[in-house]
Design a protein around this motif. Structure first.
Motif, mmCIF file in Angstrom:
data_model
loop_
_atom_site.group_PDB
_atom_site.id
_atom_site.type_symbol
_atom_site.label_atom_id
_atom_site.label_comp_id
_atom_site.label_asym_id
_atom_site.label_seq_id
_atom_site.Cartn_x
_atom_site.Cartn_y
_atom_site.Cartn_z
ATOM 1 N N LEU A 187 0.830 -1.202 0.000
ATOM 2 C CA LEU A 187 0.000 0.000 0.000
ATOM 3 C C LEU A 187 0.867 1.256 0.000
ATOM 4 O O LEU A 187 2.071 1.205 0.253
ATOM 5 N N ALA A 188 0.236 2.390 -0.260
ATOM 6 C CA ALA A 188 0.916 3.670 -0.058
ATOM 7 C C ALA A 188 1.376 3.756 1.395
ATOM 8 O O ALA A 188 0.769 3.159 2.294
ATOM 9 N N ASN A 189 2.457 4.495 1.640
ATOM 10 C CA ASN A 189 2.930 4.632 3.012
ATOM 11 C C ASN A 189 2.481 5.967 3.615
ATOM 12 O O ASN A 189 1.765 6.748 2.994
ATOM 13 N N ARG A 190 2.905 6.230 4.810
ATOM 14 C CA ARG A 190 2.520 7.437 5.550
ATOM 15 C C ARG A 190 2.872 8.710 4.786
ATOM 16 O O ARG A 190 2.100 9.665 4.726
ATOM 17 N N ASP A 252 -9.353 6.518 -5.147
ATOM 18 C CA ASP A 252 -9.097 6.667 -3.722
ATOM 19 C C ASP A 252 -7.692 6.160 -3.382
ATOM 20 O O ASP A 252 -7.070 5.451 -4.179
ATOM 21 N N LEU A 253 -7.213 6.511 -2.215
ATOM 22 C CA LEU A 253 -5.881 6.090 -1.778
ATOM 23 C C LEU A 253 -5.992 5.348 -0.452
ATOM 24 O O LEU A 253 -6.570 5.854 0.503
ATOM 25 N N VAL A 254 -5.442 4.132 -0.417
ATOM 26 C CA VAL A 254 -5.365 3.345 0.815
ATOM 27 C C VAL A 254 -3.906 3.283 1.232
ATOM 28 O O VAL A 254 -3.030 2.982 0.418
ATOM 29 N N ALA A 255 -3.630 3.575 2.506
ATOM 30 C CA ALA A 255 -2.241 3.640 2.976
ATOM 31 C C ALA A 255 -2.101 2.913 4.303
ATOM 32 O O ALA A 255 -3.030 2.873 5.122
ATOM 33 N N ARG A 256 -0.930 2.332 4.510
ATOM 34 C CA ARG A 256 -0.570 1.850 5.841
ATOM 35 C C ARG A 256 0.256 2.955 6.489
ATOM 36 O O ARG A 256 1.338 3.317 5.996
ATOM 37 N N LEU A 257 -0.254 3.493 7.593
ATOM 38 C CA LEU A 257 0.397 4.620 8.250
ATOM 39 C C LEU A 257 1.500 4.173 9.195
ATOM 40 O O LEU A 257 2.290 4.996 9.655
ATOM 41 N N GLY A 258 1.552 2.882 9.480
ATOM 42 C CA GLY A 258 2.573 2.352 10.368
ATOM 43 C C GLY A 258 1.962 1.416 11.391
ATOM 44 O O GLY A 258 0.844 1.638 11.864
ATOM 45 N N GLY A 259 2.680 0.334 11.758
ATOM 46 C CA GLY A 259 2.177 -0.592 12.761
ATOM 47 C C GLY A 259 0.832 -1.170 12.363
ATOM 48 O O GLY A 259 0.694 -1.779 11.303
ATOM 49 N N ASP A 260 -0.174 -0.953 13.214
ATOM 50 C CA ASP A 260 -1.519 -1.481 12.949
ATOM 51 C C ASP A 260 -2.463 -0.382 12.473
ATOM 52 O O ASP A 260 -3.678 -0.532 12.558
#
Length: 348
Positions: A187-190, A252-260
Motif C-alpha cells: 500500500l501507499a505509506n505514511r 481513492d488512496l489506501v495507505a498503511r500509516l505504520g504498525g496497525d
C-alpha cells in the motif's frame, strides 16, 4: 575535516549508534521508506538537531518523505525546488548551512515559520551518480550546528544512499515506488498519504472538492503477535490491508500509516451519509476471521471518519475529527479479541 572525522569515529557512543543503525537498516532490507524513517528518528539523538527531514526531488519540487521531531508536521509537504535550501543543495550537490532562516533568502520561510525552525544544515542524497534528494537537520536555535554534526549528517546520508542503491538499483521508478509504498502490504505509506491529503486540501484552491478520510486501528494485533508470533501478525496486517483495499475506488488512496494503523482518502464523497455507508462496508469487510497455518484468527478494526471541509479545513483538524470518531467506536463496540489493545492517540 580530518580532525572532525576522527572525533566522530573515536566517539564510542556515536560509533556504536551508527553500527546499531547499520544493523537495523540491514534488517529492513529493501524497505526504503523504513530506512528513511529509521534515520530521521535516530539522527537527532546524535547531533544538536531537534528534528530531521528527508526530501526527494520530484520534478521541480522537493517532497518531504520523512520527518521527525519538530519537523514531523511537515511530512508530505511540497516546496518548489528553486525556492528552498534543499533544492539548492540538490542542484549543487554539496552540503549547505543556514544559521538563521529568518535572514537567509535561500530558505523557504513557510515551513520554518510553521514549526519554528531557525537553523538547518542539509546534505545531498545521491543515487546512481545523481542527486535525488536531501537529508536535513533542523533546530529552533540559530547557529545550532557544528562541524561534528555535519560529519554525522554525511554518514547518515551515505547510509540512506546505500539503501537507495540496494532498493532500486538504477531504476528511478523503482526508487519512487520504494520511497512511497509500504514493503509489507504494497500500500501507499505514511509519506504518500500526507502528500496526497495536503495536495487535495491545499489552501487557495478556486473550488473546494469534498473528500472523506478514514483512519483505522487493528484491534488485537498485539495479542496475535504475543500468542502466535510475528509471522502471524504480519499475515494479519496483510490480510487487513487486502480487505480495506476492496472497498475504495481506483481514485481513492489506501495507505498503511505504520504498525496497525491504516488511512484512506476517499474522493467524490457527496455527503455524510455516503461516508457513513462506506465506513459500514469497510467494517463488515474487516470484521471477519481468517486462517493462518491451520488456526482461525479473528480480525476487527476500529474506524474513524471525517469529511472535508465540514469536519476541518486543514490536515490536523481533519485527523483530529477522524480520531474522535474512531475512539467513539472503540468505546461503544464490543471488540472480539481476548486481549484488546489499549486505545492510543495517533501521532500524525
Amino acid at each position: 575535516m580530518t580532525d572532525v572525522q576522527s572525533s566522530v569515529t573515536s566517539d564510542p557512543y556515536i560509533l556504536m549508534e551508527i553500527i546499531r543503525l547499520q544493523t537495523e537498516i540491514a534488517k529492513l532490507g529493501l524497505d526504503l521508506s523504513g530506512v528513511v524513517n529509521e534515520v530521521v528518528e535516530r539522527v537527532p539523538g546524535l547531533t544538536n538537531a531537534e528534528g530531521a527531514i528527508v526530501e526527494y526531488t520530484e520534478g521541480d519540487e522537493m517532497v518531504y518523505r520523512g520527518a521527525s521531531g519538530i519537523a514531523r508536521p511537515l511530512l508530505g509537504t511540497r516546496v518548489k525546488r528553486d525556492a528552498c535550501l534543499s533544492g539548492l543543495c540538490a542542484s549543487e550537490g554539496q552540503i549547505l548551512h543556514s544559521d538563521d532562516t529568518l535572514v537567509d533568502p535561500r530558505v523557504n520561510r513557510e515551513p520554518c515559520e510553521l514549526t519554528g525552525i531557525r537553523s538547518m544544515v542539509v546534505a545531498p542524497l545521491k543515487h546512481d551518480g545523481s542527486v535525488v534528494g536531501a537529508l536535513k537537520l533542523v533546530s529552533t536555535l540559530t547557529h545550532a550546528f557544528t562541524a561534528r554534526d555535519v560529519r554525522v549528517l554525511e554518514l547518515m546520508s551515505e547510509l540512506i544512499a546505500a539503501a537507495m542503491y540496494y532498493a532500486a538499483r538504477n531504476e528511478t521508478n523503482a526508487l519512487y515506488q520504494q520511497a512511497t509504498h509500504d514493503s509489507l502490504t504494497g500500500l501507499a505509506n505514511r509519506s504518500l498519504f500526507f502528500d496526497r491529503l495536503r495536495h487535495r486540501i491545499l489552501p487557495g484552491r478556486r473550488q473546494i472538492e469534498p473528500l472523506g478520510i478514514l483512519v483505522l486501528d487493528m484491534d488485537g494485533l498485539k495479542h496475535v503477535n504475543d500468542s502466535y508470533g510475528h509471522r502471524a501478525g504480519d499475515a494479519a496486517i496483510r490480510e487487513m490491508a487486502l480487505r480495506i483495499s476492496r472497498i475504495p475506488r481506483k481514485s481513492d488512496l489506501v495507505a498503511r500509516l505504520g504498525g496497525d494503523e491504516f488511512g484512506v482518502i476517499l474522493s467524490e464523497i457527496s455527503g455524510s451519509l455516503d461516508l457513513i455507508a462506506i465506513v459500514e462496508r469497510v467494517s463488515q469487510e474487516t470484521d471477519q476471521s481468517f486462517r493462518f497455518e491451520g488456526r482461525t484468527l479473528h480480525l476487527t478494526a476500529s474506524i474513524g471518519h471525517a469529511r472535508y471541509p465540514e469536519d476541518g479545513r486543514d490536515v490536523d483538524a481533519l485527523l483530529e475529527a477522524a480520531d474522535r470518531s474512531m475512539y467513539q467506536m472503540k468505546r461503544t463496540r464490543t471488540v472480539r479479541t481476548a486481549q484488546p489493545e489499549t486505545p492510543h492517540k495517533h501521532v500524525f
